[in-house]
Scaffold this active site. Structure first.
Site, PDB file in Angstrom:
ATOM      1  N   GLU A   1     -23.752 -17.741 -26.241  1.00 43.81           N
ATOM      2  CA  GLU A   1     -25.136 -17.530 -26.677  1.00 43.81           C
ATOM      3  C   GLU A   1     -25.741 -16.354 -25.912  1.00 43.81           C
ATOM      4  O   GLU A   1     -26.272 -15.435 -26.480  1.00 43.81           O
ATOM      5  CB  GLU A   1     -25.921 -18.820 -26.409  1.00 43.81           C
ATOM      6  CG  GLU A   1     -27.313 -18.871 -26.927  1.00 43.81           C
ATOM      7  CD  GLU A   1     -27.368 -18.977 -28.442  1.00 43.81           C
ATOM      8  OE1 GLU A   1     -28.295 -18.391 -28.993  1.00 43.81           O
ATOM      9  OE2 GLU A   1     -26.484 -19.618 -29.061  1.00 43.81           O
TER      10      GLU A   1
ATOM     11  N   GLU B   1     -18.319 -16.682  -9.011  1.00 39.82           N
ATOM     12  CA  GLU B   1     -18.620 -18.020  -9.530  1.00 39.82           C
ATOM     13  C   GLU B   1     -19.135 -17.884 -10.962  1.00 39.82           C
ATOM     14  O   GLU B   1     -20.058 -17.111 -11.226  1.00 39.82           O
ATOM     15  CB  GLU B   1     -19.686 -18.719  -8.686  1.00 39.82           C
ATOM     16  CG  GLU B   1     -19.902 -20.150  -9.190  1.00 39.82           C
ATOM     17  CD  GLU B   1     -21.198 -20.782  -8.685  1.00 39.82           C
ATOM     18  OE1 GLU B   1     -21.120 -21.751  -7.942  1.00 39.82           O
ATOM     19  OE2 GLU B   1     -22.276 -20.277  -9.056  1.00 39.82           O
TER      20      GLU B   1
ATOM     21  N   SER C   1     -30.635 -14.736   0.585  1.00 39.19           N
ATOM     22  CA  SER C   1     -30.119 -15.997   0.069  1.00 39.19           C
ATOM     23  C   SER C   1     -28.728 -16.313   0.665  1.00 39.19           C
ATOM     24  O   SER C   1     -28.399 -17.480   0.908  1.00 39.19           O
ATOM     25  CB  SER C   1     -30.085 -15.886  -1.450  1.00 39.19           C
ATOM     26  OG  SER C   1     -29.498 -16.985  -2.015  1.00 39.19           O
TER      27      SER C   1
ATOM     28  N   ARG D   1     -27.410 -23.211   5.867  1.00 41.38           N
ATOM     29  CA  ARG D   1     -27.329 -24.554   5.292  1.00 41.38           C
ATOM     30  C   ARG D   1     -25.927 -25.141   5.432  1.00 41.38           C
ATOM     31  O   ARG D   1     -25.751 -26.325   5.691  1.00 41.38           O
ATOM     32  CB  ARG D   1     -27.720 -24.474   3.808  1.00 41.38           C
ATOM     33  CG  ARG D   1     -28.086 -25.814   3.207  1.00 41.38           C
ATOM     34  CD  ARG D   1     -28.511 -25.663   1.778  1.00 41.38           C
ATOM     35  NE  ARG D   1     -27.376 -25.385   0.950  1.00 41.38           N
ATOM     36  CZ  ARG D   1     -27.413 -24.741  -0.220  1.00 41.38           C
ATOM     37  NH1 ARG D   1     -28.511 -24.316  -0.696  1.00 41.38           N
ATOM     38  NH2 ARG D   1     -26.337 -24.534  -0.919  1.00 41.38           N
TER      39      ARG D   1
ATOM     40  N   HIS E   1     -34.693 -26.094 -10.770  1.00 33.81           N
ATOM     41  CA  HIS E   1     -34.577 -25.122  -9.672  1.00 33.81           C
ATOM     42  C   HIS E   1     -35.972 -24.702  -9.194  1.00 33.81           C
ATOM     43  O   HIS E   1     -36.254 -24.669  -7.999  1.00 33.81           O
ATOM     44  CB  HIS E   1     -33.773 -23.917 -10.193  1.00 33.81           C
ATOM     45  CG  HIS E   1     -33.262 -23.023  -9.109  1.00 33.81           C
ATOM     46  ND1 HIS E   1     -33.931 -21.893  -8.723  1.00 33.81           N
ATOM     47  CD2 HIS E   1     -32.163 -23.094  -8.333  1.00 33.81           C
ATOM     48  CE1 HIS E   1     -33.251 -21.306  -7.753  1.00 33.81           C
ATOM     49  NE2 HIS E   1     -32.173 -22.018  -7.499  1.00 33.81           N
TER      50      HIS E   1
ATOM     51  N   LYS F   1     -25.962 -12.255  -5.232  1.00 33.80           N
ATOM     52  CA  LYS F   1     -26.816 -13.055  -4.341  1.00 33.80           C
ATOM     53  C   LYS F   1     -27.474 -12.116  -3.323  1.00 33.80           C
ATOM     54  O   LYS F   1     -26.788 -11.261  -2.748  1.00 33.80           O
ATOM     55  CB  LYS F   1     -25.929 -14.080  -3.610  1.00 33.80           C
ATOM     56  CG  LYS F   1     -26.597 -15.393  -3.314  1.00 33.80           C
ATOM     57  CD  LYS F   1     -25.588 -16.366  -2.715  1.00 33.80           C
ATOM     58  CE  LYS F   1     -26.183 -17.715  -2.442  1.00 33.80           C
ATOM     59  NZ  LYS F   1     -26.584 -18.461  -3.626  1.00 33.80           N
TER      60      LYS F   1
ATOM     61  N   ALA G   1     -31.851 -26.975 -15.897  1.00 32.46           N
ATOM     62  CA  ALA G   1     -31.509 -26.501 -14.550  1.00 32.46           C
ATOM     63  C   ALA G   1     -32.521 -25.460 -14.054  1.00 32.46           C
ATOM     64  O   ALA G   1     -32.882 -25.458 -12.872  1.00 32.46           O
ATOM     65  CB  ALA G   1     -30.102 -25.911 -14.547  1.00 32.46           C
TER      66      ALA G   1
ATOM     67  N   LEU H   1     -15.993 -10.401 -20.469  1.00 27.02           N
ATOM     68  CA  LEU H   1     -16.786 -11.317 -21.296  1.00 27.02           C
ATOM     69  C   LEU H   1     -17.377 -10.613 -22.515  1.00 27.02           C
ATOM     70  O   LEU H   1     -17.458 -11.190 -23.597  1.00 27.02           O
ATOM     71  CB  LEU H   1     -17.872 -11.984 -20.455  1.00 27.02           C
ATOM     72  CG  LEU H   1     -17.322 -12.916 -19.357  1.00 27.02           C
ATOM     73  CD1 LEU H   1     -18.416 -13.337 -18.390  1.00 27.02           C
ATOM     74  CD2 LEU H   1     -16.670 -14.152 -19.975  1.00 27.02           C
TER      75      LEU H   1
HETATM   76  P1  0O2 Z   1     -28.955 -20.491  -6.027  1.00 26.59           P
HETATM   77  O1  0O2 Z   1     -30.279 -20.179  -5.442  1.00 26.59           O
HETATM   78  O2  0O2 Z   1     -29.029 -20.864  -7.464  1.00 26.59           O
HETATM   79  O3  0O2 Z   1     -27.933 -19.395  -5.797  1.00 26.59           O
HETATM   80  P2  0O2 Z   1     -20.191 -26.416  -1.996  1.00 26.59           P
HETATM   81  O4  0O2 Z   1     -19.281 -26.431  -3.170  1.00 26.59           O
HETATM   82  O5  0O2 Z   1     -20.886 -27.691  -1.737  1.00 26.59           O
HETATM   83  O6  0O2 Z   1     -19.513 -25.817  -0.814  1.00 26.59           O
HETATM   84  P3  0O2 Z   1     -22.254 -24.923  -3.398  1.00 26.59           P
HETATM   85  O7  0O2 Z   1     -22.012 -23.441  -3.564  1.00 26.59           O
HETATM   86  O8  0O2 Z   1     -23.662 -25.332  -3.136  1.00 26.59           O
HETATM   87  O9  0O2 Z   1     -21.376 -25.386  -2.226  1.00 26.59           O
HETATM   88  O10 0O2 Z   1     -21.696 -25.629  -4.719  1.00 26.59           O
HETATM   89  P4  0O2 Z   1     -22.318 -26.034  -6.089  1.00 26.59           P
HETATM   90  O11 0O2 Z   1     -22.810 -27.421  -6.012  1.00 26.59           O
HETATM   91  O12 0O2 Z   1     -21.263 -25.751  -7.079  1.00 26.59           O
HETATM   92  O13 0O2 Z   1     -23.599 -25.115  -6.335  1.00 26.59           O
HETATM   93  C1  0O2 Z   1     -23.479 -23.760  -6.676  1.00 26.59           C
HETATM   94  C2  0O2 Z   1     -24.668 -23.316  -7.474  1.00 26.59           C
HETATM   95  O14 0O2 Z   1     -24.839 -24.187  -8.615  1.00 26.59           O
HETATM   96  C3  0O2 Z   1     -25.999 -23.382  -6.765  1.00 26.59           C
HETATM   97  O15 0O2 Z   1     -26.161 -22.220  -5.974  1.00 26.59           O
HETATM   98  C4  0O2 Z   1     -26.978 -23.448  -7.944  1.00 26.59           C
HETATM   99  O16 0O2 Z   1     -27.116 -22.176  -8.555  1.00 26.59           O
HETATM  100  C5  0O2 Z   1     -26.229 -24.348  -8.915  1.00 26.59           C
HETATM  101  N1  0O2 Z   1     -26.594 -25.752  -8.681  1.00 26.59           N
HETATM  102  C6  0O2 Z   1     -25.863 -26.694  -8.049  1.00 26.59           C
HETATM  103  N2  0O2 Z   1     -26.515 -27.871  -8.041  1.00 26.59           N
HETATM  104  C7  0O2 Z   1     -27.677 -27.676  -8.685  1.00 26.59           C
HETATM  105  C8  0O2 Z   1     -28.784 -28.544  -9.007  1.00 26.59           C
HETATM  106  O17 0O2 Z   1     -28.822 -29.723  -8.690  1.00 26.59           O
HETATM  107  N3  0O2 Z   1     -29.823 -27.988  -9.703  1.00 26.59           N
HETATM  108  C9  0O2 Z   1     -29.829 -26.667 -10.080  1.00 26.59           C
HETATM  109  N4  0O2 Z   1     -30.886 -26.211 -10.760  1.00 26.59           N
HETATM  110  N5  0O2 Z   1     -28.805 -25.836  -9.779  1.00 26.59           N
HETATM  111  C10 0O2 Z   1     -27.743 -26.324  -9.096  1.00 26.59           C
HETATM  112  P5  0O2 Z   1     -27.123 -22.230  -4.703  1.00 26.59           P
HETATM  113  O18 0O2 Z   1     -26.615 -21.204  -3.756  1.00 26.59           O
HETATM  114  O19 0O2 Z   1     -27.262 -23.617  -4.175  1.00 26.59           O
HETATM  115  O20 0O2 Z   1     -28.499 -21.797  -5.262  1.00 26.59           O
END
Ligand code: 0O2
Length: 248
Positions: free
Chosen positions: A52, A153, A63, A70, A169, A59, A165, A35
């Site tokens: 930007e 990711e 977490s 979960r 969060h 992680k 976001a 990148l």
């Molecule tokens: P953290 O604490 O940020 O690391 P799945 O695809 O359902 O098997 P996953 O990994 O939950 O599982 O997929 P998804 O929806 O792509 O979410 C991956 C990450 O995107 C999340 O990691 C968040 O960082 C971000 N994300 C997803 N949805 C939201 C949301 O509604 N709001 C915010 N602010 N961030 C979101 P983690 O591990 O859930 O959390």
């Protein structure tokens, strides 16, 4: 089990875990280099950088454990490696929506990168208003004795999406997932405002691009900006290179 045996076991597990986590750190290092190369290429050659800023993180074990619980994933190295695909994560923040897809295409086009999954939360936002483009990729990491594929990711979003976001969060964690209805409503409204801003900025960006193309004709062309330096371009070198181009 006696104490010393337990300590030895703990040491062995810790060592295994370190090696496991190192894979992701190395994967991130590789991806970050890719990148940064893109960023520099865009700055120097294309005169405009769609990235930007960038942020990467590993992680935390805490977490990872929470996510396993979960998602009902067994807590073994094999299953964590298989099911938790965001242990290595990079967030790319762009100024404009069109930049998101441009960067995504460039990343996907690199030969050593495998695209595992794409989640387009921009075209299909989450019900709470969350928008972002998620790429789950795998890249090879070369150890002294083997090669391992590592999941990474990449979340790509605009400044406005990122702002939203980050706040969402924080609110989500503050209320432990049970956000009061009035705040959910406020967040949805803000997501719409952020979206309108992105659309307006995209429009201005396209207008600005056209204006810039006209202005480029007047740019100073007798130096080469590289590695934070400005190298003067000798007239003779320029003339010789131009002559060669003419003959092509
Ligand atoms: P953290 O604490 O940020 O690391 P799945 O695809 O359902 O098997 P996953 O990994 O939950 O599982 O997929 P998804 O929806 O792509 O979410 C991956 C990450 O995107 C999340 O990691 C968040 O960082 C971000 N994300 C997803 N949805 C939201 C949301 O509604 N709001 C915010 N602010 N961030 C979101 P983690 O591990 O859930 O959390």
């Amino acid at each position: 089990m006696d104490d010393s045996k337990q300590i030895n076991q703990l040491k062995a597990v810790r060592k295994e875990l370190t090696r496991f986590m190192l894979r992701y750190k190395f994967g991130l290092d590789e991806m970050n280099t890719k990148l940064h190369i893109l960023q520099e290429e865009f700055e120097h050659i294309h005169d405009y950088n769609p990235i930007e800023h960038l942020k990467s993180r590993i992680k935390s074990p805490e977490s990872i454990l929470r996510k396993c619980q979960r998602k009902n994933v067994p807590i073994t190295q094999d299953s964590i490696g298989k099911h938790i695909k965001d242990i290595a994560g990079i967030r790319i923040v762009c100024s404009f929506i069109s930049d998101i897809y441009k960067i995504s295409e460039i990343i996907q086009g690199q030969q050593d990168i495998k695209v595992i999954e794409i989640k387009d939360y921009i075209k299909n936002p989450k019900p709470n208003g969350y928008k972002s483009l998620h790429l789950i990729l795998s890249i090879p990491v070369f150890f002294s004795d083997c090669e391992e594929e590592v999941f990474i990711e990449i979340q790509i979003r605009t400044v406005a999406m990122d702002f939203w976001a980050s706040l969402e969060h924080k609110i989500y964690y503050k209320y432990d997932g049970k956000v009061p209805a009035h705040l959910v409503e406020e967040l949805t409204t803000s997501a719409n405002i952020a979206n309108q801003l992105d659309e307006k900025m995209e429009f201005l960006h396209q207008e600005m691009k056209e204006a810039k193309e006209d202005k480029n004709a007047d740019n100073q062309l007798d130096f080469l900006p590289l590695d934070n330096k400005r190298f003067p371009l000798p007239k003779q070198l320029l003339e010789s290179l131009m002559e060669k181009r003419d003959k092509k």
